[in-house]
Design a protein around this motif. Structure first.
Motif, PDB file in Angstrom:
ATOM      1  N   THR A 162       0.827  -1.206   0.000  1.00  0.00           N
ATOM      2  CA  THR A 162       0.000   0.000   0.000  1.00  0.00           C
ATOM      3  C   THR A 162       0.859   1.252   0.000  1.00  0.00           C
ATOM      4  N   LYS A 163       1.959   1.216   0.719  1.00  0.00           N
ATOM      5  CA  LYS A 163       2.848   2.375   0.767  1.00  0.00           C
ATOM      6  C   LYS A 163       3.622   2.536  -0.546  1.00  0.00           C
ATOM      7  N   GLY A 164       3.947   1.406  -1.185  1.00  0.00           N
ATOM      8  CA  GLY A 164       4.551   1.486  -2.513  1.00  0.00           C
ATOM      9  C   GLY A 164       3.600   2.106  -3.518  1.00  0.00           C
ATOM     10  N   ALA A 165       2.316   1.803  -3.389  1.00  0.00           N
ATOM     11  CA  ALA A 165       1.318   2.413  -4.273  1.00  0.00           C
ATOM     12  C   ALA A 165       1.288   3.923  -4.082  1.00  0.00           C
ATOM     13  N   GLN A 166       1.390   4.370  -2.838  1.00  0.00           N
ATOM     14  CA  GLN A 166       1.409   5.810  -2.582  1.00  0.00           C
ATOM     15  C   GLN A 166       2.632   6.479  -3.210  1.00  0.00           C
ATOM     16  N   VAL A 167       3.787   5.842  -3.079  1.00  0.00           N
ATOM     17  CA  VAL A 167       5.010   6.410  -3.656  1.00  0.00           C
ATOM     18  C   VAL A 167       4.871   6.538  -5.170  1.00  0.00           C
ATOM     19  N   ASN A 168       4.402   5.497  -5.804  1.00  0.00           N
ATOM     20  CA  ASN A 168       4.271   5.527  -7.260  1.00  0.00           C
ATOM     21  C   ASN A 168       3.178   6.487  -7.708  1.00  0.00           C
ATOM     22  N   LEU A 169       2.105   6.580  -6.949  1.00  0.00           N
ATOM     23  CA  LEU A 169       1.075   7.563  -7.244  1.00  0.00           C
ATOM     24  C   LEU A 169       1.668   8.964  -7.199  1.00  0.00           C
ATOM     25  N   GLY A 170       2.472   9.240  -6.176  1.00  0.00           N
ATOM     26  CA  GLY A 170       3.072  10.555  -6.050  1.00  0.00           C
ATOM     27  C   GLY A 170       3.982  10.901  -7.217  1.00  0.00           C
ATOM     28  N   TYR A 171       4.838   9.979  -7.610  1.00  0.00           N
ATOM     29  CA  TYR A 171       5.723  10.212  -8.756  1.00  0.00           C
ATOM     30  C   TYR A 171       4.910  10.457 -10.031  1.00  0.00           C
ATOM     31  N   ALA A 172       3.888   9.642 -10.238  1.00  0.00           N
ATOM     32  CA  ALA A 172       3.087   9.772 -11.456  1.00  0.00           C
ATOM     33  C   ALA A 172       2.313  11.087 -11.469  1.00  0.00           C
ATOM     34  N   LEU A 173       1.763  11.480 -10.317  1.00  0.00           N
ATOM     35  CA  LEU A 173       1.048  12.745 -10.258  1.00  0.00           C
ATOM     36  C   LEU A 173       1.983  13.926 -10.478  1.00  0.00           C
ATOM     37  N   ASP A 174       3.213  13.818 -10.000  1.00  0.00           N
ATOM     38  CA  ASP A 174       4.176  14.892 -10.243  1.00  0.00           C
ATOM     39  C   ASP A 174       4.388  15.098 -11.737  1.00  0.00           C
ATOM     40  N   ARG A 175       4.534  14.012 -12.464  1.00  0.00           N
ATOM     41  CA  ARG A 175       4.727  14.125 -13.921  1.00  0.00           C
ATOM     42  C   ARG A 175       3.471  14.676 -14.600  1.00  0.00           C
ATOM     43  N   GLU A 176       2.312  14.280 -14.093  1.00  0.00           N
ATOM     44  CA  GLU A 176       1.051  14.695 -14.711  1.00  0.00           C
ATOM     45  C   GLU A 176       0.704  16.153 -14.433  1.00  0.00           C
ATOM     46  N   LEU A 177       1.010  16.636 -13.230  1.00  0.00           N
ATOM     47  CA  LEU A 177       0.415  17.883 -12.763  1.00  0.00           C
ATOM     48  C   LEU A 177       1.379  19.052 -12.611  1.00  0.00           C
ATOM     49  N   ARG A 178       2.676  18.804 -12.613  1.00  0.00           N
ATOM     50  CA  ARG A 178       3.585  19.906 -12.289  1.00  0.00           C
ATOM     51  C   ARG A 178       3.515  21.039 -13.304  1.00  0.00           C
ATOM     52  N   GLY A 179       3.151  20.738 -14.546  1.00  0.00           N
ATOM     53  CA  GLY A 179       3.001  21.788 -15.550  1.00  0.00           C
ATOM     54  C   GLY A 179       1.868  22.748 -15.237  1.00  0.00           C
ATOM     55  N   GLU A 180       0.954  22.337 -14.341  1.00  0.00           N
ATOM     56  CA  GLU A 180      -0.153  23.194 -13.921  1.00  0.00           C
ATOM     57  C   GLU A 180       0.159  23.922 -12.612  1.00  0.00           C
ATOM     58  N   GLY A 181       1.387  23.772 -12.136  1.00  0.00           N
ATOM     59  CA  GLY A 181       1.727  24.390 -10.862  1.00  0.00           C
ATOM     60  C   GLY A 181       1.243  23.616  -9.654  1.00  0.00           C
ATOM     61  N   ILE A 182       0.852  22.371  -9.851  1.00  0.00           N
ATOM     62  CA  ILE A 182       0.412  21.511  -8.752  1.00  0.00           C
ATOM     63  C   ILE A 182       1.582  20.613  -8.361  1.00  0.00           C
ATOM     64  N   ARG A 183       2.060  20.790  -7.136  1.00  0.00           N
ATOM     65  CA  ARG A 183       3.205  20.023  -6.657  1.00  0.00           C
ATOM     66  C   ARG A 183       2.725  18.785  -5.895  1.00  0.00           C
ATOM     67  N   THR A 184       3.388  17.664  -6.103  1.00  0.00           N
ATOM     68  CA  THR A 184       3.084  16.436  -5.373  1.00  0.00           C
ATOM     69  C   THR A 184       4.324  15.973  -4.642  1.00  0.00           C
ATOM     70  N   THR A 185       4.212  15.769  -3.344  1.00  0.00           N
ATOM     71  CA  THR A 185       5.329  15.361  -2.504  1.00  0.00           C
ATOM     72  C   THR A 185       4.947  14.118  -1.726  1.00  0.00           C
ATOM     73  N   VAL A 186       5.833  13.124  -1.707  1.00  0.00           N
ATOM     74  CA  VAL A 186       5.668  11.975  -0.822  1.00  0.00           C
ATOM     75  C   VAL A 186       6.696  12.105   0.296  1.00  0.00           C
ATOM     76  N   ILE A 187       6.222  12.126   1.525  1.00  0.00           N
ATOM     77  CA  ILE A 187       7.104  12.102   2.692  1.00  0.00           C
ATOM     78  C   ILE A 187       7.042  10.701   3.266  1.00  0.00           C
ATOM     79  N   ALA A 188       8.196  10.041   3.331  1.00  0.00           N
ATOM     80  CA  ALA A 188       8.252   8.622   3.695  1.00  0.00           C
ATOM     81  C   ALA A 188       9.097   8.442   4.958  1.00  0.00           C
TER      82      ALA A 188
END
Length: 247
Positions: A162-188
């Motif tokens: 489940t925690k691996g899913a969160q990490v990968n979700l965060g990385y994928a959202l960063d690639r998807e959203l950073r161009g819109e100024g939406i930052r995604t951070t995973v704190i582990a």
């Protein structure tokens, strides 16, 4: 010359699992930094205690189950209704059980997956809808674990998944959203002295407060620091360990 920092005064932060150790510390530190907070938790008494401690002027309590998409929507809507916008969300709610793959009941497996994975996805979706409507970016902070990076100990395979899913979700959202100024951070983080750590069974009869672990405010401070980073920069993944832990 002080390091540049983004002022959080009157920004609006949604926190799930706000009644727990890390969640409660995050709420308090964010309020001290000037933010306004929507505090979400499954337990009404937990969010009521936060309001009693900090007062109702800058904190809105929301009781709900993060496994339900409607809860995420209500959390974001509560921020918009009370303060006119939402600037950041912290997906902190999680469930973990310690043991071998066959030691969990089916209900425990479903609970870990639904709370930690689905709960994070629902909150991110609700946040992105609102960030896009506002048009000026935002922050999604996901509280993962080093277990999701295959660094944790054994006997936690489903929790690590489940925690691996969160990490990968965060990385994928960063690639998807950073161009819109939406930052995604995973704190582990690694081990943190919280009721969560005590309840998941990994310490047996021992008290995690006696171990070489971090405190909830250490993680809450990292969350606030992440939000205070200038908008020109972002942190994708932040792993956190106590000095006494080895990996």
């Amino acid at each position: 010359m002080p390091a540049p920092a983004r002022d959080l005064t009157d920004t609006v932060l949604v926190v799930t699992g706000a009644g727990g150790g890390i969640g409660g510390a995050t709420v308090g530190l964010a309020l001290e930094a000037g933010a306004r907070v929507v505090a979400g938790d499954l337990r009404e008494d937990a969010v009521d205690r936060l309001v009693e401690e900090w007062g109702p002027a800058r904190i809105v309590p929301v009781v709900g189950d993060v496994r339900e998409e409607a809860t995420a929507e209500r959390l974001v809507a509560a921020g918009v209704e009370a303060y006119g916008r939402v600037d950041s969300v912290v997906a902190n709610a999680a469930v973990g059980f310690y043991g071998g793959l066959l030691d969990y009941s089916s209900e425990q497996v479903e609970l870990m997956v639904d709370v930690t994975v689905k709960g994070t996805v629902w909150l991110a979706r609700a946040a992105v809808r609102q960030f896009r409507a506002q048009g000026d970016g935002g922050d999604i902070v996901i509280i993962g674990s080093v277990a999701g990076l295959l660094i944790g100990g054994g006997r936690e395979a489903v929790y690590a998944a489940t925690k691996g899913a969160q990490v990968n979700l965060g990385y994928a959202l960063d690639r998807e959203l950073r161009g819109e100024g939406i930052r995604t951070t995973v704190i582990a983080p690694a081990g943190v002295n919280t009721p969560f750590a005590a309840a998941d069974g990994r310490f047996g009869e021992e008290d995690p407060s006696c171990g070489p672990f971090m405190e909830p405010a250490d993680i809450g401070g990292a969350i606030v620091h992440t939000l205070q980073q200038p908008r020109r920069m972002r942190t994708e993944l932040w792993t956190m360990w106590s000095l006494a832990e080895a990996h």
